[in-house]
Design a protein around this motif. Sequence first.
Motif, PDB file in Angstrom:
ATOM      1  N   ALA A 248       6.525  -8.109  -3.697  1.00 20.74           N
ATOM      2  CA  ALA A 248       6.900  -6.697  -3.736  1.00 20.74           C
ATOM      3  C   ALA A 248       5.814  -5.831  -3.114  1.00 20.74           C
ATOM      4  O   ALA A 248       6.094  -4.897  -2.352  1.00 20.74           O
ATOM      5  CB  ALA A 248       7.182  -6.260  -5.169  1.00 20.74           C
ATOM      6  N   VAL A 249       4.566  -6.148  -3.427  1.00 22.10           N
ATOM      7  CA  VAL A 249       3.438  -5.420  -2.845  1.00 22.10           C
ATOM      8  C   VAL A 249       3.400  -5.647  -1.336  1.00 22.10           C
ATOM      9  O   VAL A 249       3.187  -4.714  -0.550  1.00 22.10           O
ATOM     10  CB  VAL A 249       2.111  -5.860  -3.494  1.00 22.10           C
ATOM     11  CG1 VAL A 249       0.917  -5.272  -2.757  1.00 22.10           C
ATOM     12  CG2 VAL A 249       2.080  -5.447  -4.959  1.00 22.10           C
ATOM     13  N   ARG A 250       3.603  -6.878  -0.917  1.00 24.66           N
ATOM     14  CA  ARG A 250       3.575  -7.202   0.513  1.00 24.66           C
ATOM     15  C   ARG A 250       4.626  -6.405   1.290  1.00 24.66           C
ATOM     16  O   ARG A 250       4.371  -5.925   2.399  1.00 24.66           O
ATOM     17  CB  ARG A 250       3.816  -8.699   0.703  1.00 24.66           C
ATOM     18  CG  ARG A 250       3.649  -9.168   2.150  1.00 24.66           C
ATOM     19  CD  ARG A 250       4.146 -10.576   2.357  1.00 24.66           C
ATOM     20  NE  ARG A 250       3.932 -11.003   3.728  1.00 24.66           N
ATOM     21  CZ  ARG A 250       4.663 -10.603   4.775  1.00 24.66           C
ATOM     22  NH1 ARG A 250       5.657  -9.754   4.591  1.00 24.66           N
ATOM     23  NH2 ARG A 250       4.404 -11.048   5.994  1.00 24.66           N
ATOM     24  N   ALA A 251       5.805  -6.249   0.717  1.00 26.92           N
ATOM     25  CA  ALA A 251       6.909  -5.570   1.407  1.00 26.92           C
ATOM     26  C   ALA A 251       6.853  -4.052   1.287  1.00 26.92           C
ATOM     27  O   ALA A 251       7.567  -3.343   2.014  1.00 26.92           O
ATOM     28  CB  ALA A 251       8.243  -6.076   0.851  1.00 26.92           C
ATOM     29  N   MET A 252       6.023  -3.541   0.416  1.00 24.15           N
ATOM     30  CA  MET A 252       5.998  -2.104   0.108  1.00 24.15           C
ATOM     31  C   MET A 252       5.488  -1.271   1.272  1.00 24.15           C
ATOM     32  O   MET A 252       4.564  -1.649   1.981  1.00 24.15           O
ATOM     33  CB  MET A 252       5.080  -1.901  -1.100  1.00 24.15           C
ATOM     34  CG  MET A 252       4.658  -0.471  -1.349  1.00 24.15           C
ATOM     35  SD  MET A 252       3.096  -0.395  -2.271  1.00 24.15           S
ATOM     36  CE  MET A 252       1.942  -1.039  -1.072  1.00 24.15           C
ATOM     37  N   ASP A 253       6.097  -0.113   1.458  1.00 24.81           N
ATOM     38  CA  ASP A 253       5.568   0.920   2.353  1.00 24.81           C
ATOM     39  C   ASP A 253       5.970   2.273   1.788  1.00 24.81           C
ATOM     40  O   ASP A 253       7.116   2.716   1.940  1.00 24.81           O
ATOM     41  CB  ASP A 253       6.088   0.753   3.777  1.00 24.81           C
ATOM     42  CG  ASP A 253       5.354   1.660   4.770  1.00 24.81           C
ATOM     43  OD1 ASP A 253       4.710   2.624   4.314  1.00 24.81           O
ATOM     44  OD2 ASP A 253       5.428   1.395   5.980  1.00 24.81           O
ATOM     45  N   LEU A 254       5.036   2.922   1.113  1.00 23.50           N
ATOM     46  CA  LEU A 254       5.299   4.195   0.443  1.00 23.50           C
ATOM     47  C   LEU A 254       4.761   5.393   1.232  1.00 23.50           C
ATOM     48  O   LEU A 254       4.754   6.510   0.720  1.00 23.50           O
ATOM     49  CB  LEU A 254       4.664   4.183  -0.954  1.00 23.50           C
ATOM     50  CG  LEU A 254       5.175   3.109  -1.922  1.00 23.50           C
ATOM     51  CD1 LEU A 254       4.310   3.058  -3.167  1.00 23.50           C
ATOM     52  CD2 LEU A 254       6.627   3.361  -2.293  1.00 23.50           C
ATOM     53  N   ARG A 255       4.346   5.172   2.477  1.00 17.96           N
ATOM     54  CA  ARG A 255       3.722   6.259   3.232  1.00 17.96           C
ATOM     55  C   ARG A 255       4.648   7.462   3.397  1.00 17.96           C
ATOM     56  O   ARG A 255       4.214   8.612   3.266  1.00 17.96           O
ATOM     57  CB  ARG A 255       3.240   5.751   4.592  1.00 17.96           C
ATOM     58  CG  ARG A 255       1.996   4.893   4.510  1.00 17.96           C
ATOM     59  CD  ARG A 255       1.625   4.314   5.851  1.00 17.96           C
ATOM     60  NE  ARG A 255       2.570   3.267   6.262  1.00 17.96           N
ATOM     61  CZ  ARG A 255       2.482   2.600   7.406  1.00 17.96           C
ATOM     62  NH1 ARG A 255       1.503   2.891   8.262  1.00 17.96           N
ATOM     63  NH2 ARG A 255       3.352   1.651   7.706  1.00 17.96           N
ATOM     64  N   ALA A 256       5.913   7.212   3.663  1.00 11.99           N
ATOM     65  CA  ALA A 256       6.853   8.331   3.829  1.00 11.99           C
ATOM     66  C   ALA A 256       7.124   9.050   2.519  1.00 11.99           C
ATOM     67  O   ALA A 256       7.550  10.210   2.514  1.00 11.99           O
ATOM     68  CB  ALA A 256       8.160   7.818   4.426  1.00 11.99           C
ATOM     69  N   ASP A 257       6.868   8.376   1.402  1.00 14.75           N
ATOM     70  CA  ASP A 257       7.120   8.981   0.092  1.00 14.75           C
ATOM     71  C   ASP A 257       6.027   9.950  -0.327  1.00 14.75           C
ATOM     72  O   ASP A 257       6.238  10.791  -1.208  1.00 14.75           O
ATOM     73  CB  ASP A 257       7.248   7.899  -0.980  1.00 14.75           C
ATOM     74  CG  ASP A 257       8.535   7.109  -0.863  1.00 14.75           C
ATOM     75  OD1 ASP A 257       9.509   7.656  -0.316  1.00 14.75           O
ATOM     76  OD2 ASP A 257       8.565   5.958  -1.316  1.00 14.75           O
ATOM     77  N   LEU A 258       4.841   9.836   0.276  1.00 11.15           N
ATOM     78  CA  LEU A 258       3.720  10.648  -0.178  1.00 11.15           C
ATOM     79  C   LEU A 258       4.006  12.145  -0.055  1.00 11.15           C
ATOM     80  O   LEU A 258       3.629  12.928  -0.927  1.00 11.15           O
ATOM     81  CB  LEU A 258       2.456  10.280   0.598  1.00 11.15           C
ATOM     82  CG  LEU A 258       1.932   8.855   0.360  1.00 11.15           C
ATOM     83  CD1 LEU A 258       0.726   8.578   1.259  1.00 11.15           C
ATOM     84  CD2 LEU A 258       1.571   8.631  -1.104  1.00 11.15           C
ATOM     85  N   ALA A 259       4.681  12.546   1.006  1.00 10.94           N
ATOM     86  CA  ALA A 259       4.998  13.967   1.203  1.00 10.94           C
ATOM     87  C   ALA A 259       5.978  14.491   0.154  1.00 10.94           C
ATOM     88  O   ALA A 259       6.092  15.707  -0.037  1.00 10.94           O
ATOM     89  CB  ALA A 259       5.565  14.182   2.602  1.00 10.94           C
ATOM     90  N   LYS A 260       6.678  13.589  -0.546  1.00 20.19           N
ATOM     91  CA  LYS A 260       7.641  13.988  -1.573  1.00 20.19           C
ATOM     92  C   LYS A 260       6.983  14.217  -2.931  1.00 20.19           C
ATOM     93  O   LYS A 260       7.623  14.726  -3.849  1.00 20.19           O
ATOM     94  CB  LYS A 260       8.723  12.914  -1.723  1.00 20.19           C
ATOM     95  CG  LYS A 260       9.470  12.574  -0.443  1.00 20.19           C
ATOM     96  CD  LYS A 260      10.410  11.395  -0.685  1.00 20.19           C
ATOM     97  CE  LYS A 260      11.056  10.918   0.589  1.00 20.19           C
ATOM     98  NZ  LYS A 260      11.895   9.712   0.366  1.00 20.19           N
TER      99      LYS A 260
END
Length: 244
Positions: free
Chosen positions: A170-182
């Motif tokens: 799950a960590v390997r597949a994660m990409d939360l960069r677009a979520d930071l602005a939210k």
Amino acid sequence: MLHHTLTGPEDAPVLVLGNALGTTTELWREFSLPFRLLRFDHRGHGGSAPVEGPCTIEDLARDVVELLDHLELRQVYYCGVSLGGMVGMWLAAHTDRISRLALVCTTAWVPDKTRLDERVELLRSHGMESVADSIVSRWFTPTCEPAVVEYFRAELLKAHLPSYLACVEAVRAMDLRADLAKIDVPTVVIAAAQDHATPTELVRHIADDLPDSELYVVGDAAHLAVVEAPRTISVILDDHFGND
């Protein structure tokens, strides 16, 4: 339902404490904060039952939402370390359950997945013992008390292997960069100068992309900075969550 403990003054705000991968609620055993502390174990860790099959950061975050619903907690403070921080970012970006956030030694994505790929291969072929020493070496500085290191190593070895593997992936597949602005809640971001698992530049990326955040760098600590520098981090958290 996730295994959890809820302790502290009943009239105080609830602060949820999210653990790093491979650790349990014992991660916070040195913390004394003036809040009602909700500690929980991720699936397959500590007292939480394993869940078969793959999972995502969203799945792990929804485990926490289910726990909050069960305890009838509408909105809470949240502090997460590493995997716990990833869960916190998802919760703050996609729900209205978090009013203040703290992110410790975590990242919004993993740029180089080589180390995680190697870990998955070793786990599948040789089990948890084959990776324990390399993981723990990243958790602590060389000067950390040996008894502390051994304690958390033993805790790591107790994790349910399929659940742990699912969380690694799950960590390997994660990409939360677009979520930071939210994420529009006040956030404190804490890095550790000797953390080689989530180096300061990755933690700094989170702070740079959050609309309302402060960054602190703790000097004498590695990835599990909450274990090696609990007093320093307690002061930062007390100040941040006490200013609501």
